[in-house]
Scaffold this active site. Structure first.
Site, mmCIF file in Angstrom:
data_model
loop_
_atom_site.group_PDB
_atom_site.id
_atom_site.type_symbol
_atom_site.label_atom_id
_atom_site.label_comp_id
_atom_site.label_asym_id
_atom_site.label_seq_id
_atom_site.Cartn_x
_atom_site.Cartn_y
_atom_site.Cartn_z
ATOM 1 N N ASP A 1 0.799 -1.231 0.000
ATOM 2 C CA ASP A 1 0.000 0.000 0.000
ATOM 3 C C ASP A 1 0.827 1.274 0.000
ATOM 4 O O ASP A 1 0.285 2.351 0.192
ATOM 5 C CB ASP A 1 -0.952 -0.007 1.189
ATOM 6 C CG ASP A 1 -0.223 -0.041 2.517
ATOM 7 O OD1 ASP A 1 0.976 -0.354 2.523
ATOM 8 O OD2 ASP A 1 -0.851 0.252 3.546
ATOM 9 N N GLU A 2 2.113 1.164 -0.218
ATOM 10 C CA GLU A 2 2.928 2.382 -0.251
ATOM 11 C C GLU A 2 3.825 2.401 -1.477
ATOM 12 O O GLU A 2 4.289 1.364 -1.938
ATOM 13 C CB GLU A 2 3.795 2.474 1.016
ATOM 14 C CG GLU A 2 2.980 2.609 2.286
ATOM 15 C CD GLU A 2 3.865 2.753 3.519
ATOM 16 O OE1 GLU A 2 4.956 3.324 3.414
ATOM 17 O OE2 GLU A 2 3.437 2.256 4.584
#
Length: 758
Positions: free
Chosen positions: A143-144
């Site tokens: 998610d990054e």
DNA sequence: GTGGTGTAG
DNA sequence: GGTTCTACACCAC
């Protein structure tokens, strides 16, 4: 966050740290911490950090929009790994025990999240979307993403010097935006605008929200991105570096300092970030060695010059499952087979050939519950590796056998053992030019087209270079002297099977219908895509307007191909209607495939037949179709003009799918179904999505139930597909993906036909 | 290349 | 510092 004497004292240190910077500008900023003249380094890089809000929960809420308004927790085993903001407002936190969470928030809706397929796919879509604007994208978890947009910023300022005068978008750390003097750091100001545009892109194309940090390094961008949550962004000015570092409470908050390092630091008497900043380097070197010591101290000082390294293809694919207790060889065999069939599928789609197989176990130990993992690995013989790449089902049996040998190297099965985890991993992944024969021509087209259209743009070179740099150890293709392009193809291959149509469709969609997005696109696109957005649109007119060439196929590339391949592509793209929907039809068919209860029964049937020999006839049959380039092409190209709920008339496919499910269901271990929530099968029977706990559902207020039901009724074709296949425990959807037609992609595709309101 | 450890989300 | 399910880097051998 504390000012005062320490600040003044520290100034000397900061000066010495910054001494190597050329002509530090002296600026005065009011409203922040620094009221005196402070030397700051010039902005040399502009780094973004994107952090998607409660990612797994967002993915589930996109899959089922009704979940947006209820407290939602994503459950892995007995843990809530993440939850949406509704749940957070009600006291649920990440990594909370399910029991605690339910106690705190009885109405919490739980969705099983052990199967990462959808998360992984969505995650790569985000990375891919970012990469379409600038190749320097580095993933950090699912998610990054980091992004080095220095060039993008420069170009924008060059092309439009006015832009340097624009104000900051979003927050500026520790400052009122109105106080932040744009002229002081025009690059960061422009960077903040680009970040806002990219976030808007991510939202309009993928429906995801997230935070962004804009700063001069990865470290700082990451630290600042969470300053305002959710769905906001913050810029960190060099003047505030000391503040943000000082605001971290404890060394563990410094990215790069894990608990072991923190422990060692603590043994040296270091607790706070400032402790580490001021600690004599020589002493630190004694404990950690030169490079680590320097790195740690730099981190504490907010200095990080590590580049954004494009992540590229994953270097290993693994799948694991944890459990309370596994103590028989039989269970291990089942689980290993289960895990292997799941990664085999992913591996096959990846297209590269793994050279190494690793098996990892975690043993239970009463004294030491978190007994560390042990692993054994071995080379995968070439003939087996090739079977993996080609989708030959024989590979499974052979790999299971290899894995079991590894298992026996670690575990003496003559004495009692107690495992709590099994992991299988393919590593040492080798790109194969032979992948062309497997149907990646289509992915060549589809994935290339966004990049190919950049051929005339300035960034094309950068892109292929970075992509090349990425594919560490991968063999460049040399077919027809098109080394570079085919390398691009290989690179495209790792994006895990996002069908071509997905790549284009959302693009077109938002371009056409989202005024905000179309307003912003030219701005964002100016970096790498340049005028290519329009090109792409003309080349890929979208679902309804089919030109001479199938959508997603770049005419330029097409022209370069030998005639027979051109023909094949065309025939693949426009076959007779009854055919060619292979993959997607498995989706539509699935709800009618077989009664979930029946499947459960069948699993018992075959249960006794293992493990002496691996029998997976259905899987073989399905995998065979992988051999056909034609089918693959069709799948990739064709799905585009499919209607969301298009009925399928192909009974044969039903049989195939249904027998596939039998064979795969057989692999399920019984132990799993007795644990945790009501099974997905049950919930599927109830007529609502399998990822919703019926018990929880029944506890919802009637009006919420009604709303959910009406939502689901509209969604059922999508939801049932996934839910009916979901199982307890490990890799349910991975089974689904066994279908030759890359069904989960189709699933994703469907999602776009019915975009969520968010 | 192998196996363990540390870091991260 | 542990739960989950990954993935990567690094180091000693």
């Amino acid at each position: 966050m504390d000012v005062g004497d320490e600040d003044i004292e520290d100034e000397t240190d900061w000066n010495s740290i910054c001494s190597d910077f050329v002509q530090p500008p002296h600026v005065v900023i009011h409203g922040g911490k620094y009221c005196s003249k402070v030397p700051v380094p010039p902005v040399q890089r502009v780094i973004l950090h994107f952090d998607l809000d409660c990612f797994y929960a967002q993915v589930e809420m996109i899959r089922n929009p009704a979940l947006r308004n209820v407290p939602l927790g994503i459950q892995q085993k007995y843990i809530i790994v993440t939850c949406n903001y509704v749940a957070r407002d009600l006291g649920v936190t990440k990594l909370m025990l399910v029991t605690d969470a339910k106690e705190k928030c009885p109405q919490l809706v739980l969705v099983k999240g052990e199967d990462l397929t959808h998360y992984r796919e969505t995650s790569y879509k985000v990375t891919e979307l970012l990469m379409s604007f600038c190749p320097l994208v580095e993933r950090l978890g699912f998610d990054e993403n980091f992004m080095d947009i220095t060039e993008m910023v420069e170009r924008r300022i060059e092309q439009n010097p006015e832009s340097a005068h624009y104000s900051y978008e979003g927050h500026v750390y520790n400052l009122d935006t109105s106080d932040a003097k744009v002229m002081v750091h025009p690059r960061l100001a422009v960077g903040s605008r680009i970040a806002a545009e990219l976030r808007a892109e991510i939202h309009s194309k993928l429906g995801l929200t997230g935070c962004a940090g804009i700063a001069t390094s990865k470290l700082l961008a990451k630290l600042v991105s969470g300053a305002f949550k959710p769905n906001q962004q913050t810029t960190l000015l060099p003047e505030s570096v000391k503040d943000i570092m000082g605001s971290l409470n404890g060394l563990r908050k410094v990215p790069g300092v894990g608990h072991q390092t923190a422990k060692r630091l603590q043994a040296l008497g270091l607790v706070s970030v400032q402790d580490l900043q001021l600690f004599p380097l020589a002493d630190l070197v004694r404990e950690f060695g030169v490079s680590t010591a320097q790195r740690l101290q730099n981190l504490a000082l907010g200095i990080d010059d590590t580049p954004v390294t494009p992540t590229g293809a994953p270097q290993s694919l693994s799948d694991e499952d944890s459990f309370k207790k596994m103590s028989s060889t039989n269970e291990v065999w089942q689980k290993v087979k289960d895990l292997l069939s799941s990664i085999l599928d992913r591996m096959h789609k990846d297209g590269r050939q793994p050279l190494t197989l690793r098996l990892t176990i975690r043993r239970y130990s009463a004294t030491n519950k978190w007994f560390s993992r042990e692993s054994r690995q071995c080379p995968i013989p070439n003939h087996i590796g090739q079977k993996i790449t080609s989708g030959n089902c024989d590979a499974l049996a052979q790999l299971v056998s290899m894995a079991m040998k590894l298992f026996h190297k670690m575990v003496d099965t003559n004495t009692a053992f107690h495992l709590t985890l099994l992991n299988v991993c393919f590593s040492n992944l080798q790109a194969k030019c032979a992948a062309v024969s497997k149907g990646s021509i289509a992915s060549f087209f589809t994935h290339r087209s966004p990049e190919k259209t950049q051929a005339s743009s300035r960034c094309q070179e950068d892109l292929s270079q970075s992509v090349l740099g990425n594919l560490r150890g991968q063999v460049g293709s040399d077919v027809e002297g098109k080394t570079e392009e085919l390398t691009g193809q290989d690179a495209s291959h790792w994006i895990p099977d996002i069908p071509s149509n997905l790549k284009i469709k959302p693009y077109t969609q938002s371009t056409m219908h989202n005024p905000e997005a179309s307003q912003q696109r030219p701005m964002v696109g100016e970096c790498c895509i340049g005028g290519t957005v329009d090109d792409k649109r003309t080349n890929s007119p979208g679902m309804t307007d089919v030109p001479l060439l199938p959508p997603n196929i770049d005419p330029e590339v097409f022209r370069l191909l030998p005639e027979d391949i051109q023909k094949e592509l065309l025939s693949a793209a426009y076959p007779e209607t009854a055919h060619g929907l292979h993959s997607h039809s498995t989706q539509s068919v699935r709800p009618t495939v077989s009664d979930p209860a029946d499947r459960a029964h069948s699993s018992h049937h075959n249960h006794s037949e293992q493990p002496a020999s691996l029998s997976q006839p259905a899987a073989c049959k399905l995998n065979d179709s992988f051999h056909s380039t034609r089918i693959d092409l069709r799948e990739t190209v064709k799905g585009f003009d499919r209607q969301p709920n298009a009925p399928t008339t192909n009974n044969q496919q039903e049989h195939t799918v249904s027998s596939l499910q039998y064979s795969l269901t057989d692999l399920l271990e019984e132990g799993n179904s007795s644990t945790g929530l009501v099974s997905q099968r049950q919930s599927a029977d109830c007529g609502f999505p399998g990822n919703v706990d019926p018990k929880v559902f029944s506890e919802l207020p009637p009006e919420v139930q009604r709303e959910l039901l009406s939502e689901w009724r509209q969604q059922i074709p999508v939801l049932k597909i996934s839910s009916s296949l979901k199982k307890q425990g490990k890799s349910p959807l991975a089974r689904e993906k066994k279908a030759p037609a890359k069904s989960s992609q189709a699933n994703d595709l469907l999602k776009y036909f019915k975009p969520s309101s968010g």
